[in-house]
Design a protein around this motif. Structure first.
Motif, PDB file in Angstrom:
ATOM      1  N   ASP A 159     -19.084 -22.786  25.559  1.00  0.00           N
ATOM      2  CA  ASP A 159     -17.908 -22.572  26.306  1.00  0.00           C
ATOM      3  C   ASP A 159     -18.203 -21.118  26.990  1.00  0.00           C
ATOM      4  O   ASP A 159     -18.659 -20.202  26.571  1.00  0.00           O
ATOM      5  N   SER A 160     -17.846 -21.211  28.455  1.00  0.00           N
ATOM      6  CA  SER A 160     -18.003 -20.065  29.093  1.00  0.00           C
ATOM      7  C   SER A 160     -17.333 -20.013  30.238  1.00  0.00           C
ATOM      8  O   SER A 160     -16.892 -21.174  30.735  1.00  0.00           O
ATOM      9  N   ALA A 161     -16.997 -18.803  30.801  1.00  0.00           N
ATOM     10  CA  ALA A 161     -16.031 -18.628  32.090  1.00  0.00           C
ATOM     11  C   ALA A 161     -16.619 -17.598  32.830  1.00  0.00           C
ATOM     12  O   ALA A 161     -16.971 -16.540  32.271  1.00  0.00           O
ATOM     13  N   TYR A 162     -16.074 -17.560  34.255  1.00  0.00           N
ATOM     14  CA  TYR A 162     -16.479 -16.634  35.081  1.00  0.00           C
ATOM     15  C   TYR A 162     -15.682 -16.493  36.251  1.00  0.00           C
ATOM     16  O   TYR A 162     -15.020 -17.755  36.548  1.00  0.00           O
ATOM     17  N   THR A 163     -15.272 -15.385  36.759  1.00  0.00           N
ATOM     18  CA  THR A 163     -14.213 -15.222  37.509  1.00  0.00           C
ATOM     19  C   THR A 163     -14.768 -14.672  38.944  1.00  0.00           C
ATOM     20  O   THR A 163     -15.586 -13.617  38.939  1.00  0.00           O
ATOM     21  N   HIS A 178     -10.899 -13.657  34.038  1.00  0.00           N
ATOM     22  CA  HIS A 178     -11.279 -14.243  32.823  1.00  0.00           C
ATOM     23  C   HIS A 178     -12.810 -14.424  32.674  1.00  0.00           C
ATOM     24  O   HIS A 178     -13.331 -14.856  33.672  1.00  0.00           O
ATOM     25  N   PHE A 179     -13.365 -14.050  31.809  1.00  0.00           N
ATOM     26  CA  PHE A 179     -14.701 -13.928  31.594  1.00  0.00           C
ATOM     27  C   PHE A 179     -15.091 -14.313  29.940  1.00  0.00           C
ATOM     28  O   PHE A 179     -14.425 -13.828  29.171  1.00  0.00           O
ATOM     29  N   GLU A 180     -16.158 -15.372  29.907  1.00  0.00           N
ATOM     30  CA  GLU A 180     -16.579 -15.932  28.719  1.00  0.00           C
ATOM     31  C   GLU A 180     -17.652 -16.151  28.110  1.00  0.00           C
ATOM     32  O   GLU A 180     -18.635 -16.762  29.124  1.00  0.00           O
ATOM     33  N   HIS A 181     -17.999 -15.829  27.072  1.00  0.00           N
ATOM     34  CA  HIS A 181     -19.465 -16.202  26.600  1.00  0.00           C
ATOM     35  C   HIS A 181     -19.357 -16.773  25.172  1.00  0.00           C
ATOM     36  O   HIS A 181     -18.604 -16.320  24.445  1.00  0.00           O
ATOM     37  N   THR A 182     -20.243 -17.441  24.853  1.00  0.00           N
ATOM     38  CA  THR A 182     -20.530 -18.196  23.518  1.00  0.00           C
ATOM     39  C   THR A 182     -21.460 -17.196  22.990  1.00  0.00           C
ATOM     40  O   THR A 182     -22.687 -17.376  23.303  1.00  0.00           O
ATOM     41  N   VAL A 183     -21.302 -16.730  21.626  1.00  0.00           N
ATOM     42  CA  VAL A 183     -22.129 -15.826  21.203  1.00  0.00           C
ATOM     43  C   VAL A 183     -22.046 -15.991  19.444  1.00  0.00           C
ATOM     44  O   VAL A 183     -21.208 -16.606  19.061  1.00  0.00           O
ATOM     45  N   ARG A 241      -9.063  -1.272  14.823  1.00  0.00           N
ATOM     46  CA  ARG A 241     -10.562  -0.996  14.669  1.00  0.00           C
ATOM     47  C   ARG A 241     -10.222  -1.235  12.895  1.00  0.00           C
ATOM     48  O   ARG A 241      -9.352  -0.773  12.358  1.00  0.00           O
ATOM     49  N   GLY A 242     -11.174  -1.830  12.409  1.00  0.00           N
ATOM     50  CA  GLY A 242     -11.454  -2.062  11.026  1.00  0.00           C
ATOM     51  C   GLY A 242     -10.602  -2.839  10.401  1.00  0.00           C
ATOM     52  O   GLY A 242     -10.248  -3.038   9.157  1.00  0.00           O
ATOM     53  N   SER A 243      -9.780  -4.104  11.004  1.00  0.00           N
ATOM     54  CA  SER A 243      -8.835  -4.747  10.549  1.00  0.00           C
ATOM     55  C   SER A 243      -9.255  -6.393  10.896  1.00  0.00           C
ATOM     56  O   SER A 243     -10.121  -6.393  11.606  1.00  0.00           O
ATOM     57  N   GLY A 244      -8.839  -7.197  10.109  1.00  0.00           N
ATOM     58  CA  GLY A 244      -9.194  -8.605  10.681  1.00  0.00           C
ATOM     59  C   GLY A 244     -10.422  -9.216   9.692  1.00  0.00           C
ATOM     60  O   GLY A 244     -10.862  -8.285   8.634  1.00  0.00           O
ATOM     61  N   LEU A 245     -10.710 -10.295   9.955  1.00  0.00           N
ATOM     62  CA  LEU A 245     -11.942 -10.945   9.207  1.00  0.00           C
ATOM     63  C   LEU A 245     -13.111 -10.188   9.490  1.00  0.00           C
ATOM     64  O   LEU A 245     -13.340  -9.513  10.253  1.00  0.00           O
ATOM     65  N   LYS A 246     -14.103  -9.874   8.182  1.00  0.00           N
ATOM     66  CA  LYS A 246     -15.161  -9.359   8.222  1.00  0.00           C
ATOM     67  C   LYS A 246     -16.031 -10.220   8.567  1.00  0.00           C
ATOM     68  O   LYS A 246     -16.192 -11.515   8.331  1.00  0.00           O
ATOM     69  N   LEU A 247     -16.986  -9.775   9.729  1.00  0.00           N
ATOM     70  CA  LEU A 247     -17.878 -10.829  10.427  1.00  0.00           C
ATOM     71  C   LEU A 247     -19.155 -11.087   9.779  1.00  0.00           C
ATOM     72  O   LEU A 247     -19.603 -10.160   9.112  1.00  0.00           O
ATOM     73  N   GLN A 248     -19.536 -12.197   9.598  1.00  0.00           N
ATOM     74  CA  GLN A 248     -20.740 -12.542   8.926  1.00  0.00           C
ATOM     75  C   GLN A 248     -21.849 -13.043   9.829  1.00  0.00           C
ATOM     76  O   GLN A 248     -21.403 -14.079  10.754  1.00  0.00           O
ATOM     77  N   SER A 249     -23.082 -13.113   9.440  1.00  0.00           N
ATOM     78  CA  SER A 249     -24.239 -13.788  10.469  1.00  0.00           C
ATOM     79  C   SER A 249     -23.756 -15.275  10.258  1.00  0.00           C
ATOM     80  O   SER A 249     -23.487 -15.834   9.293  1.00  0.00           O
ATOM     81  N   GLY A 250     -24.156 -15.861  11.516  1.00  0.00           N
ATOM     82  CA  GLY A 250     -24.147 -17.271  11.482  1.00  0.00           C
ATOM     83  C   GLY A 250     -22.780 -17.646  12.292  1.00  0.00           C
ATOM     84  O   GLY A 250     -22.484 -19.185  12.465  1.00  0.00           O
ATOM     85  N   LEU A 251     -21.821 -16.867  12.313  1.00  0.00           N
ATOM     86  CA  LEU A 251     -20.312 -17.051  13.082  1.00  0.00           C
ATOM     87  C   LEU A 251     -20.606 -17.193  14.445  1.00  0.00           C
ATOM     88  O   LEU A 251     -21.122 -16.357  15.176  1.00  0.00           O
ATOM     89  N   VAL A 252     -20.340 -18.539  15.050  1.00  0.00           N
ATOM     90  CA  VAL A 252     -20.449 -18.713  16.247  1.00  0.00           C
ATOM     91  C   VAL A 252     -19.156 -18.687  17.095  1.00  0.00           C
ATOM     92  O   VAL A 252     -18.300 -19.594  16.499  1.00  0.00           O
ATOM     93  N   MET A 253     -18.803 -17.830  18.121  1.00  0.00           N
ATOM     94  CA  MET A 253     -17.919 -17.807  18.698  1.00  0.00           C
ATOM     95  C   MET A 253     -17.641 -17.522  20.228  1.00  0.00           C
ATOM     96  O   MET A 253     -18.567 -17.148  20.499  1.00  0.00           O
ATOM     97  N   ALA A 254     -16.319 -17.897  20.804  1.00  0.00           N
ATOM     98  CA  ALA A 254     -16.123 -17.735  22.413  1.00  0.00           C
ATOM     99  C   ALA A 254     -15.286 -16.310  22.466  1.00  0.00           C
ATOM    100  O   ALA A 254     -14.414 -16.701  22.201  1.00  0.00           O
ATOM    101  N   ILE A 255     -15.922 -15.393  22.998  1.00  0.00           N
ATOM    102  CA  ILE A 255     -15.232 -14.298  23.287  1.00  0.00           C
ATOM    103  C   ILE A 255     -14.820 -14.358  24.767  1.00  0.00           C
ATOM    104  O   ILE A 255     -15.583 -14.574  25.552  1.00  0.00           O
ATOM    105  N   GLU A 256     -13.480 -14.163  25.048  1.00  0.00           N
ATOM    106  CA  GLU A 256     -13.180 -14.527  26.298  1.00  0.00           C
ATOM    107  C   GLU A 256     -11.915 -13.394  26.909  1.00  0.00           C
ATOM    108  O   GLU A 256     -10.658 -14.065  26.744  1.00  0.00           O
TER     109      GLU A 256
END
Length: 268
Positions: free
Chosen positions: A105-109, A230-235, A186-201
């Motif tokens: 999933d990705s987006a570009y303006t 709106h911009f988006e990458h899958t990472v 900062r410092g809140s929420g889910l702790k990120l782990q290797s192998g999590l693939v997500m769309a940041i947008e």
């Protein structure tokens, strides 16, 4: 439940992302005054299917199109159709590809023709905020670190971040857990782990952060009718540096070839 991806799965997502990136490049080469958003949608679907993929969006919860195309004050989920692009417009193109069972999933303006400097600045800031967020998507950080980086970058420049719409995990399903907000502490929420693939947008507005949904049940606009970008990458989250699976390289090449005066700030 969060589904962390194996290296084999990440390679399948990477292959999907490659088709997606090249489909975006096809669309980028067509962005100009006088073209309809429906023409862009048609070409994207043809390209994706010709390369063995399926448009992720088409049929998703009844959505009828391959692309979400969102001009000017439309934040996301705009319908392609007879809308004709004109000079001064901006237009977000959001696309997804399913290939071998995995989504990307990705987006570009894009600017169209002569766009006001203050709106070009919004596009540049939104695009850069995406990379600010990606920098924080490393193992051991928190989801709030990603959102804070995006929010802090754009708000320092006088823009606002949409709250009602967020990024997401992605893999065998287009939308998986977790949610990926473009704001946070900062410092809140889910702790990120290797192998999590997500769309940041990041979805960033020139004016107020408030949005409204149109009667079609899909289209989201800014409440004050000011432009939105709106911009988006899958990472994929890694130990020391996030890996970007999608790419804007084909887009940027197409923009250079069509002499668009934008889109050359960041090459990945």
């Amino acid at each position: 439940m969060i589904l962390y991806k194996t290296e084999d799965e990440i390679e399948l997502i990477r292959a999907s992302a490659d088709v997606l990136a090249r489909a975006h490049g096809e669309v980028a080469g067509m962005i100009r005054e006088g073209i309809t958003t429906g023409e862009l949608d048609k070409r994207a679907e043809e390209f994706i299917r010709d390369h063995g993929g399926v448009p992720s969006f088409k049929g998703y919860n009844g959505f009828k199109y391959s692309l979400c195309i969102s001009p000017n004050a439309v934040v996301v989920h705009g319908f392609p159709g007879n809308h004709v692009l004109k000079s001064g417009d901006i237009v977000s193109v959001d696309a997804g590809v399913k290939l071998n069972g995995y989504h990307s999933d990705s987006a570009y303006t894009y600017p169209v023709g002569e766009v006001k400097p203050e709106i070009l600045a919004l596009l540049e800031a939104t695009k850069q905020s995406l990379y600010e967020g990606i920098e924080q998507a490393v193992a051991g950080n928190r989801m709030g670190d990603v959102g804070y980086a995006i929010q802090n970058y754009v708000e320092k420049r006088g823009y606002s971040v949409v709250r009602e719409l967020v990024g997401h995990g992605i893999g065998k399903s287009l939308h998986e857990k977790p949610e990926v907000p473009n704001y946070g502490k900062r410092g809140s929420g889910l702790k990120l782990q290797s192998g999590l693939v997500m769309a940041i947008e990041p979805m960033v507005n020139l004016g107020t952060k408030a949005v409204v949904q149109e009667q079609d049940g899909w289209t989201i606009r800014t409440k004050d009718r000011q432009p939105s970008a709106h911009f988006e990458h899958t990472v994929v989250v890694r130990q020391h540096k996030a890996e970007i699976l999608t790419s804007f390289a084909h887009i940027e090449k197409a923009l250079q070839q069509t002499s668009q005066p934008y889109g050359q700030t960041v090459i990945d």
